[in-house]
Design an enzyme around this catalytic site. Structure first.
Site: not given
Length: 166
Positions: A59-60
């Site tokens: 997600v980062c």
């Protein structure tokens, strides 16, 4: 202190994001060149702080890719991607992914960013890293928008952040 979730567990942070309308606190963060960079370097531009735990998580990495793509839409805006990852990890990731529209900055030297922005997680499996947050700062250095993403595994609200710029 703010809260987010890691899975189903509630995770606390060291404080709260700066209040909307307040002056954004300055900071000193390491760039991929290992030099110190501050908020003052970006005066006169809109600034989006994309804050996250680690570039080496899905997600980062997606948030950096998405903000990199969307950065081209706003010529008077700089997007700063901030975590405690080493600058070497940022440099490797950006080179491999063709990331060239955002600025990667590391809080690994811990000179006050985590405290001033209240983003360091104090408990849970990722304690010591940053929670996923977004802060938008206008050209006058005032905070226009903040978001503590409710769950670490969730992407930030890109549209709300970029729309806060106007």
């Amino acid at each position: 202190m703010a809260q987010t979730k890691l899975g189903e567990a509630v995770v606390n942070t060291t404080g709260n994001l700066p209040a909307v309308g307040s002056a954004a606190p300055d900071f000193s963060l390491a760039g991929i060149d290992l030099k110190e960079h501050s908020l003052k370097e970006y005066e006169g531009k809109n600034i989006v702080l994309n804050i996250f735990p680690s570039i080496d998580t899905g997600v980062c990495a997606t948030s950096v890719r998405t903000f990199n793509k969307r950065a081209a839409e706003k010529s008077d805006t700089v997007i700063l991607c901030i975590s405690k990852d080493l600058p070497f990890a940022f440099k490797r990731f950006c080179a491999a992914e063709g990331i060239d529209q955002v600025v990667s900055l590391s809080d690994f030297r811990n000179k006050g960013f985590s405290k001033n922005y209240g983003v360091e997680m104090t408990d849970g499996g990722l304690a010591g890293l940053h929670a996923r947050c977004v802060v938008v700062i206008d050209k006058q250095g005032k905070v226009k928008y903040t978001e503590v993403v409710p769950t670490i595994g969730q992407e930030p609200n890109y549209d709300a952040a970029l729309n806060a710029i106007g």
